[in-house]
Design a protein around this motif. Structure first.
Motif, PDB file in Angstrom:
ATOM      1  N   SER A 281       0.865  -1.168   0.000  1.00 21.82           N
ATOM      2  CA  SER A 281       0.000   0.000   0.000  1.00 21.82           C
ATOM      3  C   SER A 281       0.897   1.212   0.000  1.00 21.82           C
ATOM      4  O   SER A 281       1.911   1.252   0.677  1.00 21.82           O
ATOM      5  CB  SER A 281      -0.868  -0.023   1.252  1.00 21.82           C
TER       6      SER A 281
ATOM      7  N   ALA B 244       0.833   4.178   1.257  1.00 16.46           N
ATOM      8  CA  ALA B 244       1.136   4.868   2.499  1.00 16.46           C
ATOM      9  C   ALA B 244       2.045   4.055   3.399  1.00 16.46           C
ATOM     10  O   ALA B 244       2.753   4.592   4.223  1.00 16.46           O
ATOM     11  CB  ALA B 244      -0.147   5.176   3.226  1.00 16.46           C
TER      12      ALA B 244
ATOM     13  N   ASP C 181      11.408   3.082   1.791  1.00 18.32           N
ATOM     14  CA  ASP C 181      12.432   3.154   0.740  1.00 18.32           C
ATOM     15  C   ASP C 181      12.718   1.786   0.158  1.00 18.32           C
ATOM     16  O   ASP C 181      12.860   0.820   0.864  1.00 18.32           O
ATOM     17  CB  ASP C 181      13.741   3.702   1.314  1.00 18.32           C
TER      18      ASP C 181
ATOM     19  N   THR D  86       3.874  14.847   1.803  1.00 20.61           N
ATOM     20  CA  THR D  86       3.042  13.804   1.195  1.00 20.61           C
ATOM     21  C   THR D  86       3.778  13.248  -0.019  1.00 20.61           C
ATOM     22  O   THR D  86       4.718  13.881  -0.533  1.00 20.61           O
ATOM     23  CB  THR D  86       1.675  14.354   0.736  1.00 20.61           C
TER      24      THR D  86
ATOM     25  N   ASP E  24       7.010  11.710  -6.089  1.00 22.09           N
ATOM     26  CA  ASP E  24       6.928  10.298  -6.427  1.00 22.09           C
ATOM     27  C   ASP E  24       8.238   9.739  -7.003  1.00 22.09           C
ATOM     28  O   ASP E  24       8.322   8.610  -7.431  1.00 22.09           O
ATOM     29  CB  ASP E  24       5.803  10.135  -7.483  1.00 22.09           C
TER      30      ASP E  24
ATOM     31  N   GLN F  22       4.177   7.929   1.497  1.00 20.25           N
ATOM     32  CA  GLN F  22       4.575   8.981   2.433  1.00 20.25           C
ATOM     33  C   GLN F  22       5.291   8.359   3.634  1.00 20.25           C
ATOM     34  O   GLN F  22       4.816   7.387   4.215  1.00 20.25           O
ATOM     35  CB  GLN F  22       3.331   9.727   2.915  1.00 20.25           C
TER      36      GLN F  22
ATOM     37  N   ASP G 120      -4.391   9.533   3.035  1.00 16.71           N
ATOM     38  CA  ASP G 120      -3.762   9.652   1.710  1.00 16.71           C
ATOM     39  C   ASP G 120      -4.145   8.536   0.743  1.00 16.71           C
ATOM     40  O   ASP G 120      -3.730   8.540  -0.410  1.00 16.71           O
ATOM     41  CB  ASP G 120      -2.232   9.766   1.829  1.00 16.71           C
TER      42      ASP G 120
ATOM     43  N   MET H 138      -7.833  13.785   0.580  1.00 15.76           N
ATOM     44  CA  MET H 138      -7.074  14.210   1.751  1.00 15.76           C
ATOM     45  C   MET H 138      -6.741  15.704   1.646  1.00 15.76           C
ATOM     46  O   MET H 138      -6.418  16.200   0.566  1.00 15.76           O
ATOM     47  CB  MET H 138      -5.775  13.417   1.867  1.00 15.76           C
TER      48      MET H 138
END
Lengths: 867, 331
Positions: A669, A671, A675, A819, A825, A831, B109, B113
């Motif tokens: 997912s 969120a 890394d 965010t 991205d 995030q 998010d 959001m």
């Protein structure tokens, strides 16, 4: 989490595509079902096109496509070369394997019938050339011309052939004809000889126009040699014929000066014959000259007949003999002209036949789809837009006009349009190349040989060069990349030094996109590379070694050492009985004179016939051995598959971009991600199912956190006290060598409450931190000191109002975790806060610092175990 | 009409004209005065740039813009929390975090959001399915329309850059313009104040800086370029350097992890910046700064060292543009 680079993703897609295509190709057409591709985000025409191919297999996976695939993945399993060229080679390849298995003898007979037909054509052509050489050589010997002239007129018809055999080799290693040409170059072109004026050439050629042309040619050649191009001229047949002609002309002048006019005339004929042999214009000029001379002789004979000259009979006899010589010369010249015309007619007819095939028989669309239209061997007409010239690398050709793209140390060929002086023709050629790259067959083939991706890289280079090439001072695309396609760092640094920020950014983007195309081209050329490696292995380890042995034996003979060492070397490199025959011939020529060359040629031809006959049983035996070998190998593979089928079936029936469920992997997912880049910058997908901390969190230089009690009231430094650690210290990916943890959360990171007495200071802030792929958010470092104990915090992917040197107050918000969209991205897939800590200078686990109670120097957070 | 009457009428008309002129002058006095403004009585606080930057900066080949005086702007302390709540309600998302007067978040998010950063007064808005906008493509007008629609502000923008992301969105970067025509910049990757990302004709996410700036009628003289050359390499002279390592990271340093200490060591060697082009911008960092002041933005090239070799890296350098006499020493 960083997701630098795309290679593993491409690898997965590649595996999926191969699996899919191979699986589909086994089905009958009515069983082939479209596959719904999910998750492919059409960011380029190529992606869209590939997806289209996979979504509509019935449209694209047809016979032509599969044939194209077969061509690309075809291996030469066996090859037997009895001649000098491709046509003189019998091969058994992967594509033929099925036929070979079902009927080994029938398959070989058919193959040999084809090659024998080729041999007949070759022999007829060779016989024509040889007979002409024999006739001219005999004529020269009969008239007592010196050995060099005899040799020259004997060999001039084969000069192209002889030169072309060595053209791809080291120009400093020359064959006998090359040696001769080199000697002539050194004799006549090293310095401009004042003797060779326009008047000299007018005197020799009579016709001023021809003489001026010759004079200009001479001047140009001298300039070329003076500018260091001597070795390039050694293999030029036109240069050879001009210089040999000049040398023979000088012999004619010498004979004239010695009073032997007849011998002088013979030498002049030999010179003209030589020049006529290589140029149609020369041939015609020669014929005109001969006609005038015959008229002159005829007039003189008529005058003598009517005169009372007592020696007129003898004089007329001499004149008639000369006239006969000139007539022979003219007849031979006309024969050559006829042959040339025949060649032209043949070419024109072939071209018309091609046009007829495409336009009247309606095969154009089909040939465009299969890419056949662009094949220089199948479409030799002017409407073929592709450049069939020698393929060049970027370094050789600059940006435009190269057709070999180097990446990861390999060279990948692609097509470029041929150049034209006509704007309209150029427009046509350029646009047709686009059509070629939209051909489904080419797209499909590109999955095997990377051609389309190499072409895209080429277009990308041209685009950047057109836009910025002139603007960045001293920019040269050819210098930016080395021969392996890697960026030359020192040149890049030099260019960055003179670029503006915008130009540097554009350069950065270009290099990134070039890297992407390079990765794609390299990844998708895997099969072609394997094919080349196998062919090269077979050639180097077996073919060349055998030839080396034979050559070593031959070189024990003095004649071979002296006269044909280079040709033998060439034979070792290239193979072919014909070349070996030439080596023998050259050795003979050195020993018994020019006739030896002809004998050598004849031996070569006979040797080829013998070799062809010998080939049959040899190949039959080899093929049977190979077939048994393949069966054995299949058995071994079968056993292996049974043992480890799970590994081999990882990619089975998975369409590109679908998540590939490898053992121990799961979905991610955004969120929750952390890394994912390893130290080499590749992409990886981390997975929730990989929960075993021991597997992911590695070890490195850190000490256990031995925190001292903090004052009461310290609270968790991050907005969400209970957050997930998505990657631990010294993890498998971007944290491989880094004592950092990733916390999958948003909100703010606050200063400890003990700050506020000038004891917490920002030591570093960069709002524009980047990874190789783009923006990584801000990076802040600050220290917080309590009772002599110094905490150092390094936070990445954040936004902060602070500057270096700023003092931080008690509990103040220091940095907001950005965010995913804010960081662009580029370096993350979700995030998160990337955090490192030191305590009194020693690396400590940030999770311990955050989680420990304040009595143990921590801040009472509840960060989960790291995955 | 007798002479007396005539005279009275003439005097009346003249008086009327004189009074009208006096009224007009009185009414417009302020704006006449505004054109120029007045210099500040006390030195201003330059608290957006660091005063501990020791790296060398060479501006000998940089053309510093020729500008005498520029306006000082003040920051409104007003926050847009109510507007954010309304927007969150429109997007059907509820408050998830509210803490320490620094940060609000509505939604998560994974869906719609809104993050509202009170320290910098920034709104970060993600809309999962996107929202339609009326224009054919995002332009500066789109930015103005959005702030008018959601926050009731009449602000002008300039769109200076677009960027295509791997995820398919096109991001339009903009800078808000002050009423004197100069742009505001922030210490961001592209120095933008705002951005909008659109995909398939819909706005997918955006970020807006919502601080209001008011012209204070105070002007400050800018430092003369000759003087700047004297000051620039004094450590305490306000300046900050933002290197852009992307190119080197994707090439020379491609094997060096950007989060590693090795990369930290390379960044520490950054020095000897050579300025190229320069322009005047106003620099905004957070609500903490009391005034919005002009700075010089210098596009530069700095050197870094790696394994004994020197490499060049582009950098954006901000330096104080105000005459140091008008800048206070302390903060």
């Amino acid at each position: 989490m960083p997701k630098q680079g795309k290679k593993p993703q491409y690898d997965s897609a590649l595996g999926s595509i191969y699996d899919f295509i191979f699986a589909e190709s086994k089905k009958t057409p009515n069983k082939v079902k479209p596959v719904k591709i999910t998750g492919v985000d059409g960011t380029s025409e190529i992606t869209d096109a590939l997806v289209a191919v996979l979504e509509n297999p019935l449209v694209f996976v047809n016979k032509s496509t599969l044939d194209a695939f077969e061509d690309v993945i075809n291996f030469d399993l066996l090859s037997y070369r009895y001649g000098g060229g491709e046509r003189d080679t019998v091969k058994l390849n992967l594509k033929d394997l099925k036929k070979a298995f079902s009927d080994p003898n029938g398959f070989l007979d058919k193959s040999f019938a084809k090659y024998e037909a080729n041999r007949k054509i070759n022999k007829a052509q060779w016989a024509g050339d040889a007979i002409q050489g024999v006739l001219a050589g005999t004529w020269a010997r009969k008239h007592g011309l010196d050995i060099e002239t005899v040799k020259a007129v004997s060999e001039i018809h084969r000069a192209s052939d002889r030169f072309s055999q060595t053209a791809n080799f080291d120009p400093t290693k020359v064959t006998s004809l090359g040696e001769r040409n080199g000697a002539l170059i050194d004799k006549y072109l090293n310095n401009s000889d004042p003797k060779y004026t326009l008047a000299f050439f007018i005197q020799q050629y009579g016709d001023e126009k021809v003489a001026t042309k010759k004079f200009n040619q001479y001047k140009k050649l001298v300039e070329q040699v003076n500018s260091g191009k001597r070795n390039e001229l050694v293999y030029d047949k036109n240069v050879y014929s001009f210089l040999e002609g000049l040398d023979i002309t000088n012999k004619a002048i010498k004979s004239e000066q010695a009073g032997d006019k007849l011998q002088a005339e013979n030498y002049r004929h030999a010179a003209r014959y030589l020049e006529s042999s290589v140029s149609d214009a020369e041939r015609k000029a020669n014929e005109r000259r001969n006609k005038l001379e015959i008229q002159k002789y005829q007039a003189e004979i008529n005058r003598l007949k009517e005169s009372n000259d007592p020696d007129k009979k003898e004089k007329i006899k001499v004149l008639e003999r000369n006239m006969k010589l000139i007539s022979t010369d003219t007849n031979m010249s006309r024969m050559m002209g006829l042959a040339g015309t025949y060649g032209k007619v043949q070419g024109f007819t072939g071209s018309m036949s091609t046009l007829n095939n495409y336009f009247l028989k309606g095969n154009l669309a089909g040939s465009l789809i299969t890419g056949e239209f662009f094949d220089p061997n199948r479409n030799r007409s002017w409407i073929n837009p592709t450049d069939a010239g020698r393929r060049k690398t970027l370094a050789e050709a600059g940006v435009k006009g190269f057709s070999k793209y180097n990446t990861h140390g390999v060279s990948i060929n692609f097509k470029i349009s041929k150049p034209s002086n006509s704007r309209y023709a150029q427009e046509y050629y350029d646009n047709m190349i686009k059509v070629y790259y939209y051909s489904p067959v080419v797209m499909a083939k590109s999955l095997m040989n990377g051609e389309l991706f190499a072409r895209k890289a080429y277009e990308n280079m041209n685009k950047f060069n057109n836009r910025y090439g002139q603007k960045i001072p001293g920019f040269d695309m050819a210098k930016l990349f080395d021969k392996n396609g890697n960026v030359d760092d020192s040149y890049l640094s030099q260019i960055l030094g003179v670029s503006t920020a915008d130009q540097a950014e554009a350069l950065s983007k270009f290099l990134k996109s070039n890297k992407r195309w390079g990765n794609l081209a390299y990844g998708f050329s895997a099969i072609k590379r394997v094919q080349d490696k196998v062919s090269s292995f077979v050639e180097n380890k077996i073919g060349r070694k055998l030839r080396q042995k034979v050559a070593t034996e031959l070189l024990k003979r003095k004649a071979f050492q002296k006269f044909s060492k280079e040709i033998l070397n060439e034979w070792v490199l290239k193979g072919g009985v014909k070349v070996l025959g030439k080596a023998i011939g050259t050795a003979l020529a050195g020993v018994i004179g020019p006739a030896g060359q002809i004998v050598g040629d004849i031996i070569a031809q006979i040797a080829m016939d013998v070799a062809q006959k010998v080939a049959k049983p040899v190949i039959k035996f080899s093929m049977h051995a190979l077939l048994y070998g393949i069966v054995g190998l299949l058995g071994i593979i079968f056993l292996l598959v049974n043992k480890s089928h799970s590994v081999l079936s990882v990619h089975s029936n998975v369409a590109p971009s679908q998540v590939i469920e490898c053992a121990g992997s799961g979905n991610t997912s955004g969120a929750d991600d952390s890394d994912k880049t390893d130290s080499s910058g590749d992409d990886y997908d981390s997975d929730d199912t990989n929960k075993e901390e021991s597997q992911i969190t590695g070890t490195g230089p850190s000490v256990p956190f031995d925190g001292k009690p903090l004052p009461p009231g310290e609270t968790c430094l991050i907005s969400s006290p209970s957050a997930r650690c998505s990657q631990g210290m010294y993890g498998s990916f971007s944290h491989k060598n880094t004592p950092a943890i990733d916390i999958a959360t948003g909100g703010y990171f606050y200063a400890p409450t003990f700050c506020g007495n000038n004891n917490c200071v920002v030591t570093y802030y960069n709002a524009t931190a980047t990874c190789g792929d783009g923006y990584a958010g801000g990076l802040i470092k600050f220290t917080a000191t309590y009772e002599g104990n110094v905490y150092e915090f390094k936070l990445l992917h954040i936004d902060s109002p602070y500057r270096p040197g700023d003092k931080i107050g008690s509990g103040e918000p220091v940095a907001r975790i950005m965010t995913l969209q804010e960081t662009g991205d580029a370096c993350s897939t979700g995030q998160h806060l990337h955090m490192e800590t030191r305590f009194n200078g020693a690396i400590v686990d940030p999770r311990e610092v955050l989680n420990n109670p304040s009595s143990e120097g921590g801040f009472g957070c509840n960060i989960s175990s790291c995955v | 009409m007798n002479m007396t009457k005539k005279r009275a009428i003439i005097i009346g008309i003249i008086s009327l004209v004189a009074i009208s002129a006096a009224i007009l002058i009185a009414i417009n006095f302020d704006s006449f005065n505004n054109e120029k403004g007045h210099y500040p009585k006390e030195p201003l606080e330059q608290n957006v740039l660091s005063k501990s930057e020791a790296k060398k900066l060479d501006l000998s080949k940089t053309n510093i813009p020729d500008q005498n005086d520029l306006q000082v702007y003040s920051l409104s302390e007003e926050l847009k929390v109510e507007d954010m709540k309304n927007l969150a309600s429109d997007l059907n998302i509820s408050l998830t975090t509210s803490e320490k007067s620094s940060f609000y978040q509505w939604g998560k998010d994974t869906g719609n959001m809104i993050v509202y950063d009170l320290i910098k007064n920034l709104a970060i808005i993600n809309i999962k399915n996107g929202i339609d906008f009326d224009e054919a493509e995002v332009t500066s007008v789109t930015f103005s329309n959005i702030v008018r629609k959601f926050f009731g502000e009449e602000w002008k923008y300039t769109v200076f850059k677009t960027e295509r992301r791997d995820t398919g969105e096109t991001v339009y970067y903009a800078k808000r313009l002050l009423n004197n025509g100069f742009p505001i910049e922030m210490k961001e990757h592209n120095q933008q104040t705002d951005y909008i990302a659109s995909k398939n004709g819909k706005i997918m996410y955006m970020k807006f800086m919502l601080t209001e700036f008011t012209n204070t009628n105070t002007i400050v003289p800018l430092i003369a370029s000759s003087e700047l050359l004297d000051y620039i390499n004094i450590k305490e002279y306000p300046k900050e350097i933002y290197p852009i390592f992307t190119t080197l990271q994707s090439t020379v340093f491609k094997d060096i992890n950007y989060v590693s200490s090795e990369f930290d060591e390379i960044t520490k060697t950054l020095d000897n910046c050579k300025g190229a082009s320069s322009k005047i911008v106003y620099l905004y960092t957070s609500m903490k700064q009391k005034t919005l002041l002009p700075v010089y933005r210098i596009d530069s090239e700095c050197s870094v060292e790696y394994k004994g070799k020197e490499y060049f890296v582009p950098a954006v350098v901000y330096i104080n543009a105000i005459d140091p006499k008008y800048i206070s020493d302390s903060e």
